[in-house]
Motif scaffolding. Sequence first.
Motif, PDB file in Angstrom:
ATOM      1  N   UNK A 115      37.095  16.645 -56.551  1.00 46.58           N
ATOM      2  CA  UNK A 115      36.976  18.107 -56.600  1.00 46.58           C
ATOM      3  C   UNK A 115      35.520  18.573 -56.763  1.00 46.58           C
ATOM      4  N   UNK A 116      34.715  18.394 -55.729  1.00 49.19           N
ATOM      5  CA  UNK A 116      33.299  18.726 -55.826  1.00 49.19           C
ATOM      6  C   UNK A 116      33.062  20.194 -56.192  1.00 49.19           C
ATOM      7  N   UNK A 117      33.833  21.105 -55.628  1.00 51.93           N
ATOM      8  CA  UNK A 117      33.626  22.519 -55.966  1.00 51.93           C
ATOM      9  C   UNK A 117      34.018  22.775 -57.430  1.00 51.93           C
TER      10      UNK A 117
ATOM     11  N   UNK B 151      31.555  24.149 -60.306  1.00 52.43           N
ATOM     12  CA  UNK B 151      31.908  25.262 -61.181  1.00 52.43           C
ATOM     13  C   UNK B 151      31.675  24.886 -62.638  1.00 52.43           C
ATOM     14  N   UNK B 152      32.122  23.705 -63.035  1.00 52.47           N
ATOM     15  CA  UNK B 152      31.920  23.262 -64.418  1.00 52.47           C
ATOM     16  C   UNK B 152      30.433  23.128 -64.746  1.00 52.47           C
TER      17      UNK B 152
ATOM     18  N   UNK C  48      41.256  20.767 -57.167  1.00 52.79           N
ATOM     19  CA  UNK C  48      40.253  21.798 -57.367  1.00 52.79           C
ATOM     20  C   UNK C  48      39.748  21.851 -58.794  1.00 52.79           C
ATOM     21  N   UNK C  49      39.601  23.073 -59.298  1.00 47.26           N
ATOM     22  CA  UNK C  49      39.070  23.259 -60.648  1.00 47.26           C
ATOM     23  C   UNK C  49      39.983  22.637 -61.703  1.00 47.26           C
ATOM     24  N   UNK C  50      41.282  22.728 -61.508  1.00 50.89           N
ATOM     25  CA  UNK C  50      42.217  22.119 -62.473  1.00 50.89           C
ATOM     26  C   UNK C  50      41.965  20.618 -62.572  1.00 50.89           C
TER      27      UNK C  50
ATOM     28  N   UNK D 278      39.161  19.059 -61.799  1.00 49.15           N
ATOM     29  CA  UNK D 278      37.835  18.838 -62.385  1.00 49.15           C
ATOM     30  C   UNK D 278      37.883  18.957 -63.905  1.00 49.15           C
ATOM     31  N   UNK D 279      38.598  19.957 -64.415  1.00 50.33           N
ATOM     32  CA  UNK D 279      38.749  20.103 -65.863  1.00 50.33           C
ATOM     33  C   UNK D 279      39.526  18.904 -66.421  1.00 50.33           C
ATOM     34  N   UNK D 280      40.550  18.457 -65.699  1.00 47.29           N
ATOM     35  CA  UNK D 280      41.290  17.269 -66.112  1.00 47.29           C
ATOM     36  C   UNK D 280      40.402  16.041 -66.178  1.00 47.29           C
ATOM     37  N   UNK D 281      39.528  15.875 -65.179  1.00 43.91           N
ATOM     38  CA  UNK D 281      38.579  14.755 -65.208  1.00 43.91           C
ATOM     39  C   UNK D 281      37.687  14.840 -66.445  1.00 43.91           C
ATOM     40  N   UNK D 282      37.207  16.036 -66.740  1.00 47.38           N
ATOM     41  CA  UNK D 282      36.349  16.245 -67.902  1.00 47.38           C
ATOM     42  C   UNK D 282      37.088  15.903 -69.194  1.00 47.38           C
TER      43      UNK D 282
END
Length: 163
Positions: free
Chosen positions: A15-17, A21-22, A100-102, A104-108
């Motif tokens: 999820x590069x975008x 965003x993060x 997507x952003x979900x 990316x937040x999960x990865x974080x």
Amino acid sequence: MTTDAGQYEDHSDVPLSGYATLASVFASGAGAFALVARRRGVRLPETVPPWDVVLLGTATYKASRLLTRDKVTSFLRAPFTRRAGEGEANEVIDEPRGDGLRRAVGDLLCCPFCTSAWVAGTLVCSYTAAPRLTRLVCGGLGALTVADWLQYAWTWTQQTAES
């Protein structure tokens, strides 16, 4: 001609975008803190003593583990992750879900190393604005870290005695 971004095209699950965003949120938060601190006359410390670096580092370690691995904080991760397994010492292993952003937040939230950058940034901002309070909070998180290691040592001595 291949670009660096083109190398990710075959990996649509990256999820590069969302990552962008993060990163923007992190940078914006740091910038906003700097602007507010400057307007309020907060002075940067001349130096950061080595003991405070150790204290901030220990607190960052513990807070990132609490956020990414503790069972009790699962409710924070649940919208972005799913349980993948059990870890050591009553920790859990989660994996990101969605896209997507979900995602990316999960990865974080699944990565204590990734989360530690956010925790360290928060603690450094707090240390700048309220060093005494931050030392107290970091001392508490540091005490938890020492308690964890004592629990590991106790378990190890029990296992050794049983062998």
